[in-house]
Design a protein around this motif. Structure first.
Motif, PDB file in Angstrom:
ATOM      1  N   GLN A 118       7.573  28.737   2.135  1.00 19.86           N
ATOM      2  CA  GLN A 118       7.338  28.092   3.401  1.00 19.86           C
ATOM      3  C   GLN A 118       7.599  28.961   4.394  1.00 19.86           C
ATOM      4  OE1 GLN A 118      11.272  25.444   2.988  1.00 19.86           O
ATOM      5  NE2 GLN A 118       9.461  24.529   3.719  1.00 19.86           N
ATOM      6  N   HIS A 119       6.987  28.819   5.614  1.00 15.68           N
ATOM      7  CA  HIS A 119       7.136  29.653   6.785  1.00 15.68           C
ATOM      8  C   HIS A 119       7.670  28.765   8.012  1.00 15.68           C
ATOM      9  CE1 HIS A 119       4.936  32.684   4.619  1.00 15.68           C
ATOM     10  NE2 HIS A 119       4.253  31.817   4.114  1.00 15.68           N
ATOM     11  N   ARG A 120       8.131  29.708   9.107  1.00 18.76           N
ATOM     12  CA  ARG A 120       8.469  29.094  10.411  1.00 18.76           C
ATOM     13  C   ARG A 120       8.389  30.180  11.444  1.00 18.76           C
ATOM     14  NH1 ARG A 120      15.098  28.205  10.558  1.00 18.76           N
ATOM     15  NH2 ARG A 120      15.689  30.313  10.037  1.00 18.76           N
ATOM     16  N   GLN A 121       8.103  29.881  12.568  1.00 22.82           N
ATOM     17  CA  GLN A 121       8.278  30.940  13.662  1.00 22.82           C
ATOM     18  C   GLN A 121       9.187  31.102  14.219  1.00 22.82           C
ATOM     19  OE1 GLN A 121       4.944  29.565  16.275  1.00 22.82           O
ATOM     20  NE2 GLN A 121       3.432  30.737  15.139  1.00 22.82           N
ATOM     21  N   ILE A 122       9.663  32.441  14.924  1.00 20.74           N
ATOM     22  CA  ILE A 122      10.967  33.027  15.481  1.00 20.74           C
ATOM     23  C   ILE A 122      10.514  33.553  16.816  1.00 20.74           C
ATOM     24  CG2 ILE A 122      13.077  34.356  15.316  1.00 20.74           C
ATOM     25  CD1 ILE A 122      12.537  32.451  12.984  1.00 20.74           C
ATOM     26  N   PHE A 123      11.167  32.906  18.000  1.00 18.03           N
ATOM     27  CA  PHE A 123      10.691  33.325  19.063  1.00 18.03           C
ATOM     28  C   PHE A 123      12.210  33.955  19.746  1.00 18.03           C
ATOM     29  CE2 PHE A 123       8.404  29.773  18.174  1.00 18.03           C
ATOM     30  CZ  PHE A 123       7.129  30.269  18.557  1.00 18.03           C
ATOM     31  N   CYS A 124      11.846  34.905  20.754  1.00 16.76           N
ATOM     32  CA  CYS A 124      13.282  35.377  21.754  1.00 16.76           C
ATOM     33  C   CYS A 124      12.923  34.772  22.957  1.00 16.76           C
ATOM     34  CB  CYS A 124      13.159  36.908  21.914  1.00 16.76           C
ATOM     35  SG  CYS A 124      14.617  37.617  22.950  1.00 16.76           S
ATOM     36  N   GLN A 125      14.104  33.979  23.647  1.00 16.91           N
ATOM     37  CA  GLN A 125      13.810  33.387  24.798  1.00 16.91           C
ATOM     38  C   GLN A 125      15.275  33.354  25.548  1.00 16.91           C
ATOM     39  OE1 GLN A 125      12.424  29.243  23.898  1.00 16.91           O
ATOM     40  NE2 GLN A 125      14.657  28.704  23.832  1.00 16.91           N
ATOM     41  N   THR A 126      15.200  33.290  26.914  1.00 14.74           N
ATOM     42  CA  THR A 126      16.308  33.133  27.535  1.00 14.74           C
ATOM     43  C   THR A 126      16.993  31.885  27.551  1.00 14.74           C
ATOM     44  OG1 THR A 126      15.022  32.483  29.575  1.00 14.74           O
ATOM     45  CG2 THR A 126      15.385  34.652  29.558  1.00 14.74           C
ATOM     46  N   LYS A 127      18.145  31.682  28.184  1.00 14.32           N
ATOM     47  CA  LYS A 127      18.997  30.763  27.896  1.00 14.32           C
ATOM     48  C   LYS A 127      18.249  29.320  28.851  1.00 14.32           C
ATOM     49  CE  LYS A 127      22.654  32.149  25.963  1.00 14.32           C
ATOM     50  NZ  LYS A 127      22.870  31.851  24.662  1.00 14.32           N
ATOM     51  N   ASP A 128      17.246  29.585  29.770  1.00 20.39           N
ATOM     52  CA  ASP A 128      16.637  28.420  30.320  1.00 20.39           C
ATOM     53  C   ASP A 128      15.216  28.319  29.483  1.00 20.39           C
ATOM     54  OD1 ASP A 128      15.113  30.746  30.751  1.00 20.39           O
ATOM     55  OD2 ASP A 128      15.389  30.601  32.948  1.00 20.39           O
ATOM     56  N   GLY A 129      14.869  28.928  28.483  1.00 19.29           N
ATOM     57  CA  GLY A 129      13.973  28.520  27.746  1.00 19.29           C
ATOM     58  C   GLY A 129      12.694  29.632  27.880  1.00 19.29           C
ATOM     59  N   THR A 130      12.937  30.437  28.752  1.00 14.78           N
ATOM     60  CA  THR A 130      11.773  31.576  29.081  1.00 14.78           C
ATOM     61  C   THR A 130      11.516  32.271  27.774  1.00 14.78           C
ATOM     62  OG1 THR A 130      12.146  31.306  31.465  1.00 14.78           O
ATOM     63  CG2 THR A 130      10.878  32.998  30.664  1.00 14.78           C
ATOM     64  N   SER A 131      10.367  32.459  27.256  1.00 13.12           N
ATOM     65  CA  SER A 131      10.160  33.312  26.124  1.00 13.12           C
ATOM     66  C   SER A 131      10.032  35.005  26.626  1.00 13.12           C
ATOM     67  CB  SER A 131       8.883  33.220  25.511  1.00 13.12           C
ATOM     68  OG  SER A 131       8.740  31.792  24.857  1.00 13.12           O
ATOM     69  N   VAL A 132      10.727  35.701  26.090  1.00 16.79           N
ATOM     70  CA  VAL A 132      10.524  37.332  26.556  1.00 16.79           C
ATOM     71  C   VAL A 132      10.359  37.992  25.135  1.00 16.79           C
ATOM     72  CG1 VAL A 132      12.346  36.817  28.505  1.00 16.79           C
ATOM     73  CG2 VAL A 132      13.002  37.464  26.025  1.00 16.79           C
ATOM     74  N   SER A 133      10.234  39.352  25.443  1.00 13.47           N
ATOM     75  CA  SER A 133       9.658  40.265  24.216  1.00 13.47           C
ATOM     76  C   SER A 133      10.727  40.320  23.150  1.00 13.47           C
ATOM     77  CB  SER A 133       9.372  41.561  24.945  1.00 13.47           C
ATOM     78  OG  SER A 133       9.424  42.652  23.772  1.00 13.47           O
ATOM     79  N   SER A 134      10.513  40.255  22.171  1.00 10.58           N
ATOM     80  CA  SER A 134      11.326  40.503  20.773  1.00 10.58           C
ATOM     81  C   SER A 134      12.333  41.450  21.032  1.00 10.58           C
ATOM     82  CB  SER A 134      10.753  40.545  19.501  1.00 10.58           C
ATOM     83  OG  SER A 134       9.888  39.251  19.250  1.00 10.58           O
ATOM     84  N   ASP A 135      11.952  42.622  21.694  1.00 12.21           N
ATOM     85  CA  ASP A 135      12.641  43.776  21.860  1.00 12.21           C
ATOM     86  C   ASP A 135      14.147  43.552  22.711  1.00 12.21           C
ATOM     87  OD1 ASP A 135      10.809  45.092  20.699  1.00 12.21           O
ATOM     88  OD2 ASP A 135       9.855  46.045  22.511  1.00 12.21           O
ATOM     89  N   GLN A 136      14.187  42.514  23.506  1.00 16.43           N
ATOM     90  CA  GLN A 136      15.261  42.086  24.099  1.00 16.43           C
ATOM     91  C   GLN A 136      16.298  41.525  23.310  1.00 16.43           C
ATOM     92  OE1 GLN A 136      15.059  40.268  28.154  1.00 16.43           O
ATOM     93  NE2 GLN A 136      12.721  41.295  28.484  1.00 16.43           N
ATOM     94  N   CYS A 137      15.805  40.784  22.112  1.00 14.08           N
ATOM     95  CA  CYS A 137      16.710  40.181  21.302  1.00 14.08           C
ATOM     96  C   CYS A 137      17.049  41.167  19.962  1.00 14.08           C
ATOM     97  CB  CYS A 137      16.333  38.899  20.746  1.00 14.08           C
ATOM     98  SG  CYS A 137      15.971  37.422  21.844  1.00 14.08           S
ATOM     99  N   SER A 138      16.607  42.381  20.087  1.00  9.26           N
ATOM    100  CA  SER A 138      16.759  43.277  19.003  1.00  9.26           C
ATOM    101  C   SER A 138      18.269  43.369  18.528  1.00  9.26           C
ATOM    102  CB  SER A 138      16.131  44.571  19.255  1.00  9.26           C
ATOM    103  OG  SER A 138      16.919  45.191  20.460  1.00  9.26           O
ATOM    104  N   ALA A 139      19.314  43.344  19.422  1.00  8.52           N
ATOM    105  CA  ALA A 139      20.731  43.341  19.272  1.00  8.52           C
ATOM    106  C   ALA A 139      21.217  42.398  18.596  1.00  8.52           C
ATOM    107  CB  ALA A 139      21.588  43.751  20.529  1.00  8.52           C
ATOM    108  N   LEU A 140      20.506  41.344  18.247  1.00  2.00           N
ATOM    109  CA  LEU A 140      21.044  40.026  17.795  1.00  2.00           C
ATOM    110  C   LEU A 140      20.359  39.910  16.232  1.00  2.00           C
ATOM    111  CD1 LEU A 140      20.506  37.635  20.785  1.00  2.00           C
ATOM    112  CD2 LEU A 140      22.612  38.770  20.112  1.00  2.00           C
TER     113      LEU A 140
END
Length: 630
Positions: A503-525
């Protein structure tokens, strides 16, 4: 008489090979017992015809030809020699010592007797007389009437000094250039045989100094090398013997070596090149360099070359190139200063050429100072600059790593008060890890004295020199982000084992206010999983089996029984398609049973009649049997 050449009975009389320098007089008293001076041996040559004592016995002296007939029972060969001390007589046939037996005898007067001669006895018999002063040898031919016979030698004669050499045909002659070579072809035959000479199978004529079975090659050179053949022919046949002439040239130095240039081009530009010479050459090289040393020599045959180092065979690592003419040293540091020499040798002589190797040394030099480490204050020092030199030129310091370094002492410099200047501390930690924070530092105006103390000054004193540095700055201005995952999708996929559906699910990188940003900005997490294995209700199945049916026979080889095998759901116990259970082994749905011998008859199924062989009665089977015998 002592003739040098004389035709007797159809062959050229034997050539005198005596080492004596003086001929005997024509008359010698051999029995008067007078004291005579020391004298080299001399064999008496008698040219009278062979005596036929009877139809079956032949007696002859040296210098004759004995022709064997069918009725010849004995041949006696006389050999008389004079000399002081008395010479010792020995006999040889075709260059090999005669082996005496009950048919070939040595008589008390040193005559050689052959009883019942056969064709194998045909050949040239040589009488050898020797004493302490020298030797003499004369031959006699024993032949059959018919095909000619040539006296041949299988010896190899090597002449490296004498100006002239004489050999019998049949062997090999190796001689130095400009020597005179005489090849003797002594022939016996009845009737007399004609002699023809060839070089490399090409006929020679009188211009080549042909005389009475002799071939004279004067002042030999390399062009005279070849195979010389003597052919003797008469009415009954012909025979040929050959000698190989090889001209020797001792090794001599050459001014150049052609192969050295080709090897140097493949060895690289940093390789040193030098030729050895009879007087010796000298080469100075740097450590760890490579050297090609050439041994430029010529000779015939080609000289064999042996390399020596300090007069000893080479034992350290090296390579030989161009058939040994080039010595390759890949790293001269394996050697010390010394002399390399090449020894060139062939059958004509030897030649030694030399080369002296000098290896330069790396050394440390302290002749300059580094720049002062400070322009003011109390810590300014200069260090002597250490350099590695080779022949006065600076090289990488790694080359001097094996050489002890000299001691270095620092020298004080620029020890004076510094002008006023701004002093700053390190920045503090940022007040926030993301979303924008602030960090601060302390800025003061100070002056460093020559004694190393720091004196506070007014800001105006430093402002005259430079602008005041900032003491506050923004930091960590990147937005605060996190990974967000959607809900898992429905579990699906083939049932090939427990928990192997996906089974699958989608993973997103977003700011604290819910704005989606590039996955590169979450690369450290750490990123959550987007796929996982799961278990579906469809996969909860198993094989269900019924009881075995009654065996179709109670004995024999044909009984079998069966059962139902179904794929059912574990929870509902309802049958499903069999492919849902394919990931589990399917149980068998039939098997053989009651495989035992039957007694005196054929067992039929229940209700049928059993007719037993050998009996007159019939009975009805009314009892069911299990898997045991009836």
């Amino acid at each position: 008489e002592y003739p040098f050449h004389r035709h007797v009975s159809g062959f050229t009389s034997s050539l005198r090979t005596s080492s004596a320098e003086v001929f005997l007089p024509t008359s010698v008293d051999l029995a008067n017992g007078l004291r005579r001076p020391h004298q080299k041996p001399a064999i008496l040559r008698k040219i009278s015809a062979a005596q036929q004592l009877s139809a079956s016995e032949v007696v002859t002296h040296l210098g004759q030809t004995v022709v064997l007939a069918s009725g010849t029972l004995s041949v006696l060969l006389h050999c008389e020699a004079v000399g002081n001390p008395k010479p010792t007589i020995s006999w040889a046939k075709n260059g090999e010592e005669v082996k005496y037996n009950d048919r070939i005898l040595l008589q008390p007067d040193d005559s050689l007797q052959i009883l019942a001669p056969v064709e194998a006895d045909v050949g040239f018999y040589a009488c050898n007389a020797s004493n302490a002063l020298g030797s003499d040898s004369v031959s006699i031919a024993v032949t059959l009437a018919g095909k000619p016979l040539i006296k041949a030698s299988r010896a190899t004669v090597i002449n490296t000094e004498l100006p002239a050499v004489t050999v019998d045909i049949g062997g090999m002659v190796k001689t130095i250039r400009k020597a005179n070579v005489t090849i003797n072809c002594q022939v016996a035959g009845v009737p007399e045989a004609k002699v023809t000479w060839f070089k490399n199978k090409v006929k020679l004529f009188s211009a080549h100094h042909l005389h009475d079975g002799l071939l004279i090659i004067a002042n030999v050179s390399l062009s005279d090398q070849g195979l010389y053949s003597c052919k003797a022919a008469n009415l009954h046949g012909e025979v040929t013997e050959s000698s190989q002439l090889l001209v020797l040239e001792p090794p001599r130095p050459l001014p150049y070596l052609e192969d050295l240039t080709a090897v140097l081009s493949s060895a690289g530009p940093s390789t040193h090149l030098v030729l050895t010479s009879p007087s010796g050459t000298k080469l100075t090289v740097s450590p760890e360099s490579s050297v090609l040393i050439g041994c430029a020599v010529d000779g015939h045959p080609t000289p064999n070359i042996t390399w020596l180092y300090s007069s000893e065979p080479l034992s350290l690592q090296h390579h030989l190139l161009a058939a040994g003419q080039i010595l390759q040293i890949l790293n001269v540091s394996d050697f010390t200063d010394g002399e390399f020499s090449c020894l060139a040798q062939n059958e004509a002589g030897s030649l030694t050429q030399k080369m002296s190797l000098v290896i330069q040394e790396y050394r440390w030099s302290v002749d300059t100072l580094t720049a002062c480490s400070a322009s003011c204050g109390h810590k300014g020092v200069q260090l002597p600059q250490l350099r590695c030199l080779l022949d006065g030129a600076e090289v990488n310091t790694s080359y001097c790593r094996e050489t002890p370094k000299p001691s270095l002492r620092p020298i004080a410099c620029n020890r004076r008060d510094c002008p006023s200047r701004w002093m700053v501390t390190s920045w503090s930690l940022c007040t926030r890890s993301c979303g924008g924070g602030i960090q601060m530092r302390r800025v003061t105006c100070q002056r460093l004295t020559a004694k190393g103390s720091s004196v506070p000054m007014s800001n105006e004193a430093c402002a005259q020199v430079s602008k005041r540095p900032v003491d506050t700055q923004n930091c960590n201005r990147q937005p605060c982000v996190e990974w967000v995952a959607s809900s898992w999708s429905q579990c699906n996929g083939p049932c090939i084992g427990p928990r192997l559906a996906v089974q699958h699910r989608q993973i997103f990188c977003q700011t604290k206010d819910g704005t989606s940003v590039s996955s590169d900005q979450c690369s450290a997490l750490p990123r959550p999983l987007s796929t996982q294995n799961c278990w579906t209700d469809v996969c909860g199945v198993h094989w269900r089996v019924s009881l075995w049916t009654v065996c179709t026979a109670t004995c024999g080889n044909y009984g079998f029984q069966s059962r139902h095998v179904d794929c059912v759901h574990i929870r509902t116990n309802k049958p499903v398609m069999e492919h849902h259970c394919s990931w589990r082994p399917r149980p068998s749905n039939w098997q053989r049973c009651n495989i035992t011998p039957c007694e005196n008859g054929t067992l039929l199924r229940e209700g049928d009649v059993e007719q037993c062989r050998g009996r007159k009665e019939h009975r009805v089977v009314s009892q069911k049997c299990s898997t045991g015998p009836c």
